[in-house]
Write an enzyme that holds these catalytic residues in place. Structure first.
Site, PDB file in Angstrom:
ATOM      1  N   THR A 263      33.867  42.670  48.798  1.00  0.00           N
ATOM      2  CA  THR A 263      34.755  42.521  47.636  1.00  0.00           C
ATOM      3  C   THR A 263      35.984  41.668  47.948  1.00  0.00           C
ATOM      4  O   THR A 263      36.800  41.425  47.057  1.00  0.00           O
ATOM      5  CB  THR A 263      35.250  43.903  47.174  1.00  0.00           C
ATOM      6  OG1 THR A 263      35.845  44.564  48.309  1.00  0.00           O
ATOM      7  CG2 THR A 263      34.112  44.748  46.636  1.00  0.00           C
ATOM      8  N   LYS A 264      36.100  41.233  49.195  1.00  0.00           N
ATOM      9  CA  LYS A 264      37.312  40.509  49.577  1.00  0.00           C
ATOM     10  C   LYS A 264      37.172  38.990  49.340  1.00  0.00           C
ATOM     11  O   LYS A 264      36.068  38.468  49.195  1.00  0.00           O
ATOM     12  CB  LYS A 264      37.627  40.778  51.054  1.00  0.00           C
ATOM     13  CG  LYS A 264      37.958  42.253  51.354  1.00  0.00           C
ATOM     14  CD  LYS A 264      39.226  42.702  50.659  1.00  0.00           C
ATOM     15  CE  LYS A 264      39.701  44.089  51.110  1.00  0.00           C
ATOM     16  NZ  LYS A 264      38.825  45.199  50.671  1.00  0.00           N
TER      17      LYS A 264
END
Lengths: 358, 358
Positions: free
Chosen positions: B180-181
């Site tokens: 998700t980064k």
């Protein structure tokens, strides 16, 4: 170059047929569909109650020790990969070593009771090279002293003991799915248990204790495996029968060709369906081992000193003397064993060894 | 469905162009060539002294705490992902919370000194949402009391502070490369430091303390990343400029279209080149937040309550009251922010929010 092991690789196309699904779902971790499918397949294949796949084979030991160790003394074996002892020390417990059986190479169950104190909380024993510990004796001692049993079954994929998966024994069993293992996910591992209550605790522990996005059951950490790792696991699993049959052939070659007059093979425990995970041989002396190692290396053959040194001698541990483990550790060599190792190379290996030891 | 985030995926072909090299080398982990190449590229791109890529973003915090925590009290923020506090508790240290600044949302540096006791060993502060802590004040306090500083910089890929990478600050900085980064390796993370001596310790700690196959420097654990993860990291890295520019556009849309009369955005600290990592907004009340969340969900839009609950309130922690953090945590929502989020959806999101808060 011939190493002690070689990672089994499915084709890149086979890997892609699985990993493509992660792309389709735009989902790379957090228990995606590939991880769930792999857990399901392994659960059925191994006939185990509960499995949680993790990001490596050490974190399962850490999680089990976090749940059961309570900062106490852990009865353990000095003959294992360093991860076994390292996990104990890392988790703020104290390793208390018990020497090993000279032939099975597993913890000597007859010496466990004398090592138990009021601080002992658990037994962490390794089914080393996939060879089962004396499970009956260990369970009986654990029951008598109210200790938890954790089996480091890192080498045990596919081992059956008394007609069931070895992962079914102990309060928790762990496995490694490292790239060098029979079954692997590149890096990876797993937790196994029978009890639903323990499973719940292991499950929450491996994902930050999450009970949904906003609530927590308790302490947890990140042991999640990525979908990239589960994808290769699925692709490797499709070859699992071949992997076992090819490894069996290598083991049978060594069994039939090595001269065991001055050489000891691993003694497999009774009632075990073994998994051909390693081929350790114990020489009469470290000098012989070093001579053979040198000779093999001159032919670009690299066996491995598994497991050396004996864990009680490591600088940050400094446990009591363990004469059998220290002696075996100084004399044991794991011979090359992998799918695709040609018979011509096996012949070279056995002839070099036989020439020197005879 | 619109989630708060969406994993950035290079094409499968781009991924394969890297992962193929792991196949060619038959090498899937243990610091293979893809991992080394990715470390090298990131080191140059970020202009940092030392980097070690790890298997997730939590283990770096654990390793840093193992080296510096010494089972003591760790001054930390209550406003972060649970990993920050969980790592402290997991590593047998005690989290001592210090409330946050109401606008920067980072630990309130003016309240740190009063929380220090003789048992304090380190400060673990989060550059939350990529917003730097008051680094100068924290370093000065740490120096005065001889404390180590660990920055949880999980959200900080690409952030510069005072004209250099934010990873250059603190004794150790950590990052998350979770899927998700901004930059990711599926699951993954990294350790950063300036000091060669600390680097050596971090390095050994992340690979069982190995100093070659038969010798050990000291205690270590398995934090190794697989080549499968490094391969996607390399493929994502090729798009890093696009990722930043596309995220910037989303942030600028929110900045220009949201009505901030009854809504607070994150206040970015002075001298920061921010990274557009999250778009948090703070409402006047939890009731408003819940109303907006409900309305967005009815349109299949799922912002996320980052970070809720305030970490001092979690059941296994039970820290002192932290009025500002608890208040902010109850009223903050992170809005959808990712590459490829269409303007039409952004318009829907901002109009729903503006309608309700005005």
């Amino acid at each position: 170059m011939i190493n002690v092991t070689k990672t089994f690789l499915p084709t890149l196309e086979e890997y892609n047929s699985y990993v493509k699904r992660a792309w389709d779902k735009v989902w790379l971790t957090n228990r995606g569909e590939l991880t769930l499918e792999l857990e399901d397949k392994l659960k059925n294949h191994l006939a185990v109650n509960h499995i949680i796949i993790t990001n490596n084979g050490t974190i399962p030991i850490q999680i089990a020790l976090k749940l059961f160790g309570n900062g106490g003394e852990i009865i353990t074996t000095p003959f294992s990969y360093v991860a076994t002892s390292a996990a104990i020390v890392w988790e703020n417990c104290k390793p208390v070593f018990v020497d090993i059986h000279p032939e099975y190479l597993t913890i000597d169950e007859t010496k466990i009771e004398e090592a138990i104190t009021s601080k002992t909380t658990a037994i962490l024993a390794t089914h080393v090279f996939g060879n089962p510990c004396h499970i009956t004796a260990i369970e009986s001692i654990a029951s008598k002293y109210n200790l938890k049993v954790i089996y480091d079954a890192a080498h045990c994929f596919g081992v059956n003991y008394n007609n069931q998966s070895i992962f079914n024994y102990g309060d928790v069993s762990t496995c490694s799915f490292h790239a060098t293992k029979i079954f692997h996910t590149g890096e990876g591992g797993a937790l196994f248990c029978n009890d639903q209550n323990i499973y719940d605790k292991l499950y929450y522990s491996h994902n930050f204790g999450h009970n949904g996005p906003l609530d927590f059951h308790g302490l947890g950490i990140n042991a999640k495996v990525s979908e990239l790792q589960s994808a290769i696991g699925l692709a490797v699993f499709d070859h699992i029968d071949t992997i076992f049959s090819e490894r069996k052939k290598v083991v049978e070659f060594y069994n039939s060709q090595l001269n065991f007059t001055n050489l000891k093979p691993l003694k497999i425990r009774e009632n075990t369906e073994w998994n051909y995970s390693y081929y350790p041989v114990v020489f009469d002396s470290e000098a012989t081992l070093l001579e053979i190692q040198k000779e093999l290396q001159s032919e670009n053959i690299f066996p491995r000193r598994y497991f050396y040194p004996s864990l009680n001698t490591i600088n940050y541990i400094k446990g009591a003397k363990m004469p059998i483990s220290e002696s075996v550790a100084s004399r044991i060599l794991c011979l090359p064993l992998y799918v695709g190792l040609p018979t011509s190379d096996l012949k070279r290996i056995t002839s070099i060894i036989n020439k020197i030891i005879c």
